[in-house]
Every structure is written in C-alpha cells, then in structure tokens.
Design a protein around this motif. Structure first.
Motif, PDB file in Angstrom:
ATOM      1  N   SER A  24       5.253   8.405   0.894  1.00 41.41           N
ATOM      2  CA  SER A  24       5.484   9.479   1.848  1.00 41.41           C
ATOM      3  C   SER A  24       4.142  10.058   2.248  1.00 41.41           C
ATOM      4  CB  SER A  24       6.342  10.569   1.207  1.00 41.41           C
ATOM      5  OG  SER A  24       5.601  11.196   0.166  1.00 41.41           O
ATOM      6  N   PRO A  25       4.088  10.798   3.400  1.00 44.92           N
ATOM      7  CA  PRO A  25       2.812  11.424   3.758  1.00 44.92           C
ATOM      8  C   PRO A  25       2.260  12.311   2.652  1.00 44.92           C
ATOM      9  CG  PRO A  25       4.323  11.458   5.629  1.00 44.92           C
ATOM     10  CD  PRO A  25       5.106  10.943   4.459  1.00 44.92           C
ATOM     11  N   ALA A  26       3.151  13.054   1.978  1.00 44.10           N
ATOM     12  CA  ALA A  26       2.693  13.900   0.882  1.00 44.10           C
ATOM     13  C   ALA A  26       2.175  13.054  -0.275  1.00 44.10           C
ATOM     14  CB  ALA A  26       3.819  14.810   0.409  1.00 44.10           C
ATOM     15  N   GLY A  27       2.894  11.944  -0.544  1.00 43.68           N
ATOM     16  CA  GLY A  27       2.472  11.058  -1.615  1.00 43.68           C
ATOM     17  C   GLY A  27       1.137  10.407  -1.316  1.00 43.68           C
ATOM     18  N   TRP A  28       0.956  10.030  -0.044  1.00 47.42           N
ATOM     19  CA  TRP A  28      -0.321   9.429   0.349  1.00 47.42           C
ATOM     20  C   TRP A  28      -1.466  10.421   0.166  1.00 47.42           C
ATOM     21  CZ3 TRP A  28      -3.006   5.340   1.009  1.00 47.42           C
ATOM     22  CH2 TRP A  28      -4.194   5.396   1.730  1.00 47.42           C
ATOM     23  N   ARG A  40      -8.551  18.328   0.475  1.00 48.91           N
ATOM     24  CA  ARG A  40      -7.403  17.455   0.681  1.00 48.91           C
ATOM     25  C   ARG A  40      -7.745  16.397   1.730  1.00 48.91           C
ATOM     26  NH1 ARG A  40      -2.181  17.908  -0.684  1.00 48.91           N
ATOM     27  NH2 ARG A  40      -0.591  16.920   0.616  1.00 48.91           N
ATOM     28  N   ALA A  41      -7.499  15.130   1.408  1.00 50.51           N
ATOM     29  CA  ALA A  41      -7.867  14.032   2.296  1.00 50.51           C
ATOM     30  C   ALA A  41      -6.901  13.936   3.461  1.00 50.51           C
ATOM     31  CB  ALA A  41      -7.886  12.716   1.516  1.00 50.51           C
ATOM     32  N   SER A  42      -7.388  13.467   4.585  1.00 54.38           N
ATOM     33  CA  SER A  42      -6.552  13.264   5.762  1.00 54.38           C
ATOM     34  C   SER A  42      -6.294  11.784   5.933  1.00 54.38           C
ATOM     35  CB  SER A  42      -7.257  13.824   7.003  1.00 54.38           C
ATOM     36  OG  SER A  42      -8.479  13.145   7.203  1.00 54.38           O
ATOM     37  N   LEU A  43      -5.445  11.465   6.892  1.00 59.51           N
ATOM     38  CA  LEU A  43      -5.224  10.061   7.223  1.00 59.51           C
ATOM     39  C   LEU A  43      -6.540   9.442   7.671  1.00 59.51           C
ATOM     40  CD1 LEU A  43      -1.879  10.362   9.221  1.00 59.51           C
ATOM     41  CD2 LEU A  43      -2.170   9.302   6.982  1.00 59.51           C
ATOM     42  N   PRO A  44      -6.776   8.195   7.327  1.00 59.48           N
ATOM     43  CA  PRO A  44      -8.073   7.600   7.640  1.00 59.48           C
ATOM     44  C   PRO A  44      -8.182   7.190   9.099  1.00 59.48           C
ATOM     45  CG  PRO A  44      -6.671   5.959   6.635  1.00 59.48           C
ATOM     46  CD  PRO A  44      -5.908   7.270   6.569  1.00 59.48           C
ATOM     47  N   PRO A 276      -7.347  11.814  13.771  1.00 63.98           N
ATOM     48  CA  PRO A 276      -7.855  10.507  13.367  1.00 63.98           C
ATOM     49  C   PRO A 276      -7.832   9.564  14.566  1.00 63.98           C
ATOM     50  CG  PRO A 276      -5.603  10.758  12.625  1.00 63.98           C
ATOM     51  CD  PRO A 276      -6.006  12.078  13.231  1.00 63.98           C
ATOM     52  N   PHE A 277      -8.564   8.468  14.486  1.00 63.46           N
ATOM     53  CA  PHE A 277      -8.603   7.535  15.608  1.00 63.46           C
ATOM     54  C   PHE A 277      -8.376   6.114  15.127  1.00 63.46           C
ATOM     55  CE2 PHE A 277     -13.074   7.953  14.265  1.00 63.46           C
ATOM     56  CZ  PHE A 277     -13.416   6.619  14.067  1.00 63.46           C
ATOM     57  N   LEU A 415       0.678   5.318   6.702  1.00 58.50           N
ATOM     58  CA  LEU A 415       1.343   6.471   7.298  1.00 58.50           C
ATOM     59  C   LEU A 415       2.549   6.947   6.499  1.00 58.50           C
ATOM     60  CD1 LEU A 415       1.355   5.207  10.996  1.00 58.50           C
ATOM     61  CD2 LEU A 415      -0.119   6.998  10.067  1.00 58.50           C
ATOM     62  N   GLY A 416       3.054   6.104   5.590  1.00 61.28           N
ATOM     63  CA  GLY A 416       4.269   6.453   4.868  1.00 61.28           C
ATOM     64  C   GLY A 416       5.519   6.268   5.691  1.00 61.28           C
ATOM     65  N   GLU A 417       5.485   5.360   6.663  1.00 64.25           N
ATOM     66  CA  GLU A 417       6.625   5.152   7.556  1.00 64.25           C
ATOM     67  C   GLU A 417       7.124   3.708   7.455  1.00 64.25           C
ATOM     68  OE1 GLU A 417       7.559   4.813  12.325  1.00 64.25           O
ATOM     69  OE2 GLU A 417       6.122   6.322  11.652  1.00 64.25           O
TER      70      GLU A 417
END
Length: 526
Positions: A24-28, A40-44, A276-277, A415-417
């Motif tokens: 999940s996004p939280a898990g990631w 806290r890290a963001s999506l890469p 992010p890009f 992405l956890g999707e």
C-alpha cells in the motif's frame, strides 16, 4: 492447469518473500522510512533510458574485451545493480517499445512481425494503460523525449490514412512516399505520445524516416517543405531546411537535461511543484544513421559505431550530472537498457554491413549468438543497469530472468496499485529484485521471445525452446531442424541444439505447450 500453477507460483513467491504482492502507499512509505531514517520518503522519480540497437557487449563494464569506453555507464553499474539476464520483448524496436510502455507483448497487437514504417498510424490502442498514464494518475509529471516509433495519425487534407491502403509494418515504399506528399504539417499530429500517457513530448519520431524535423507535443518544429537530399541517409521524404543527422542526439540530450533541471511551472514542461517525475528517454543511438557528433569522432577503437556508443555514454553522464546538480539523484530510480541487440554495423556512410564492426575486434553481442532481429540471444539479450541510492545495493548483480515488459508491473508495485485485469498482460514486477528481497524462485514463469520475422521462442529457467528453424532474422537458417532447444546454463552461446535428442523430448513438449498456452490465453500473468 497453467493458470492454477501460476496462482500457486505467485502466492509462494509472495509468502517466501514475507511481503504481500503489492505494498500500500502507506506500506511503501514505511518501507522507505526503514531504509532511509529521517524525513518521510516520497515516491521516487523514475528515469528510463532506452538505447537504440546497443549490444550487451558494447559496455566496458559487461565485456572485458570491448573496444569501446563507457565510463558513465560503468559508474552507473558500480553505484547500483547489474542485471545479466534481461530480455527485450522483441528483437526489433517498435515491438519492444510497445511492450515497455504497455506491459504487453507486441505480437498480441496488430503488428505481428517487423516494425512500423514511415507514416504508420498509432500502435498503442486508445485507452490502453501505459506506464506514463499509470504514473500520471499518481501525480507524476511525465515526459517522453526521443524516438517514439509507435505511430501517429498524420493529418491530410482529405482525411486519408496510410493504413487504409497497407497494413502496419508492411514496407511498400512507393505507397508510403506518395502518402508523405499529402501530409499537412500545418495541422496537429493526432494520437501521439501526449495521448498515450505523457504530459510532454520532444523528439524526431524515427531518425531514418520522414519527416526530418523535430516534433514537440503534437506539432512539428518548422514545416518540412524540402525533400531529403538523395545523398543523406534515410528514406525519401520531407525535411526542414538545415536538418543535420549529427545534431539529433545532442538536441535530445539537451532537452532531457532541461526537463530534469526545470523549475516548477517553467515552459515548456510545466512541471508541478514537488511532483515526482517519469522521464522516458528513448535515444536514437547507436542505431543508423550512425552519426556521432564531431567531438566524438575517432574517440573509440571500434570505428564510427564505437564513437556513437561513446556518445550514448556521454548522454547518460549528462543525465546523471543533472540529477546530481539538482539534488534529485537520491530519490531517483535510474534504469538503463537497450531495445534489442546490435546489428554490428561499422558506420560506413552512417551504415555498414551487419557484423562489419567486428573487423575492429569488437563484438556487440558479447558471447551470444546472433544479432538484432534474431531469435537467438544476440537479438534480445540486453544490458540492464539500475541505480536507486539507499534502496539498491551498490555494486550488486542479479542473474534472474526478466523482460522489459516488466516495467509497468514494477511501477505499479512502487505505487501500491495492483494492475487491472485488462492491462499489463505480460508484466511482472521486478521490484523485489531491486530491493534484494525476492524469494529464491523466478519472478516470472517464463519469457516469450519474438524475432523480426515472427519466430517465437520461450525461455524458462535454463531452457530455451525455439519453435522453428534458424534465427528468424538476419543471421541465417541454422542447422535445419524443425525446432531448437538449448540449455543456456551450460551452452549460453547456443551451439548445441538438443531438439532432436530423445532424452530431451519431455522438455521440448512441455515448453511447446506452455508457449501455445501463453499465445492463446492472451496473457502471461494471472
């Protein structure tokens, strides 16, 4: 039976790894926090660099006998992970690009062999999920800069389309040249990259096909009003004044670096603040026209071809430098690979005969049999480098078998999707491999290979089964047996065809059944 075995296979993999198939996004975020204590890290960010016709043996970090120096790629390898058993979805370019972006083997599309030719229409179906579209709906800025080669709807005054007359991938140069005279470049080009998941596009579509000009989003930059000179490399067609083939790679590099350095809202990218890009950067080199810029000419020990590969390496260095300078390197996953094997042309007249670069003592296919277009390993066994500071262990190696179609599922797991049932039919996440938390078994049951002539092969574990005669491409007919079986663990050069050996008939029969099931079921993943 096949679907049941795949369900059990994936379930066992997930259990063995101690994780669920998708975070999940939280898990990631929690996973990132454990790996990187502090904020806290963001999506890469994700940068995917795709060379064109680059061989596994071209990189000096992969081939100790390479006559080409690739210091930036060597540095990328030392700072991340080297994959040694990665395969493109096809032995030629258009099908591989389709597979990378859609997670689906291209032979499931209308293009069953060959590549798209000049003026062909869009190959990616409207509404099909792409990597760009998936990341875009999670807030990513998405850009494609470089060679598209997946078709457009080229505007004409009477509304005609080339594929009303001939099928995609059918050459027929007379029909194509006539159609090119009818294209109206004052109008937008429809159904290109910006309708297939990208916010921004810049490139020249295909460097050896018309139109000879750059395209930005859905418009040509300038109007191609001049015919290409007969002595300039490439197919006949319209060109903008002053077009130089040597200028293409520098322009693409400059635009990619500008995107990475762009401030939020800056023209023409309109990157959003704190987003992010995803940069999909499909290069035009070292594919023909082999046109290294002047500063690279004569710099290698492998002729003009080697010079062009060294320009590719320089381009990668510019991307890495831009990430360093902007402070984005630490949160960016960089992936580098090639769309298929190299034909090994030496660059004579920006071209050369296949395998002519070997006169310099350089083999772009490394130890592998065959070249671009072939079903043999030289056609689709690719270099693959991955760097992600704090997540991928520097200097690591991975020998697991993956396919370039796996990018979509990998991004989905980041992405956890979970992927929808009607998307990414042939895509399996290799994220556990990147993070060194994969189980002992394979991440995908098998990989299907495909040649330019439509010849199929299937790889499972140590075994490779080719469902037909010869290379299916440019390297000849082989030994004439009706099929081929190789043990790549003991015979990576594919010299010993075991197809007719009675002892190995159960392996042949099993792999042939699995290949047919994969073809008829319409998907490889459950």
């Amino acid at each position: 039976m096949l679907r049941h075995s795949r369900r059990d296979f994936l379930k066992n993999c997930a259990c063995a790894a101690g994780v669920t198939p998708f975070l999940s996004p939280a898990g990631w975020a929690a996973e990132c926090d454990r790996a990187n204590p502090g904020p806290r890290a963001s999506l890469p960010n994700i940068v995917f660099i795709l060379a064109d016709d680059l061989g596994y043996g071209d990189l000096s970090c992969l081939n100790p006998d390479s006559k080409i120096s690739t210091p930036n790629l060597d540095r990328l390898a030392s700072q991340g992970m080297v994959f040694t058993d990665v395969h493109s979805g096809s032995a030629v370019c258009t099908p591989t690009r389709y597979g990378i972006l859609t997670g689906r083997y291209c032979w499931r599309s209308p293009l069953k062999r060959s590549v798209l030719w000049a003026w062909d229409g869009p190959l990616i179906e409207p509404g099909r999920l792409t990597v760009g579209a998936l990341l875009g709906r999670h807030g990513y800025d998405t850009a494609c800069i470089g060679k598209w080669h997946l078709g457009w709807d080229w505007p004409t005054q009477e509304g005609s389309r080339i594929n009303d007359q001939i099928a995609p991938g059918e050459s027929r140069p007379g029909i194509r040249n006539t159609f090119g005279e009818k294209v109206d470049f004052s109008r937008p080009l429809a159904n290109g990259p910006t309708t297939r998941g990208f916010d921004y596009y810049f490139g020249d579509d295909v460097p050896n096909f018309p139109p000879y000009c750059f395209i930005e989003n859905d418009r040509t930059i300038g109007i191609p009003t001049q015919p290409k000179p007969p002595d300039m490399f490439g197919s006949p067609g319209p060109m903008v004044a002053g077009w130089r083939l040597e200028d293409v790679m520098p322009a693409l590099t400059e635009k990619a670096v500008a995107f990475l350095r762009a401030k939020p809202g800056a023209e023409p990218f309109h990157r959003r603040n704190a987003s992010p890009f995803f940069l999909y950067f499909p290069l035009t080199a070292p594919h023909t026209p082999i046109a290294p810029a002047q500063e690279f000419q004569g710099t290698s020990k492998a002729g003009a071809y080697g010079d062009y590969v060294q320009q590719v390496d320089w381009t990668v260095g510019q991307v890495l430098q831009a990430l360093d300078d902007t402070g984005q390197a630490g949160n960016t996953l960089v992936l580098f690979t090639s769309d298929n094997g190299s034909p090994g042309r030496d660059g004579t007249n920006m071209n050369g005969a296949v395998n002519s670069v070997r006169r310099f003592g350089h083999n772009p296919s490394y130890i592998y049999r065959g070249i671009k277009a072939d079903i043999w390993e030289g056609g689709h066994h690719e270099p693959f480098l991955a760097r992600w500071p704090g997540r991928i262990k520097p200097g690591s190696r991975c020998g697991r078998t993956i396919c370039l179609t796996d990018l979509l599922a990998t991004c989905a797991e980041i992405l956890g999707e979970p992927l929808p049932a009607d998307a990414g039919e042939d895509s399996f996440s290799f994220l556990p491999l990147l993070l060194n938390r994969a189980p002992d078994g394979p991440v995908r049951e098998a990989v299907v290979h495909h040649s330019i002539d439509g010849l199929f092969a299937l790889r499972q574990g140590q075994w490779k089964f080719v469902d037909g005669v010869g290379s299916g491409g440019w390297s000849g007919k082989g030994d004439g047996l009706p099929g081929q079986l190789y043990n790549l663990q003991t015979d990576p050069r594919e010299q010993n065809n075991l197809y007719a050996d009675p002892e190995h008939q159960p392996v042949v029969n099993r792999l042939k059944r699995l290949l047919e099931e994969c073809k008829t079921q319409g998907c490889a993943r459950p």
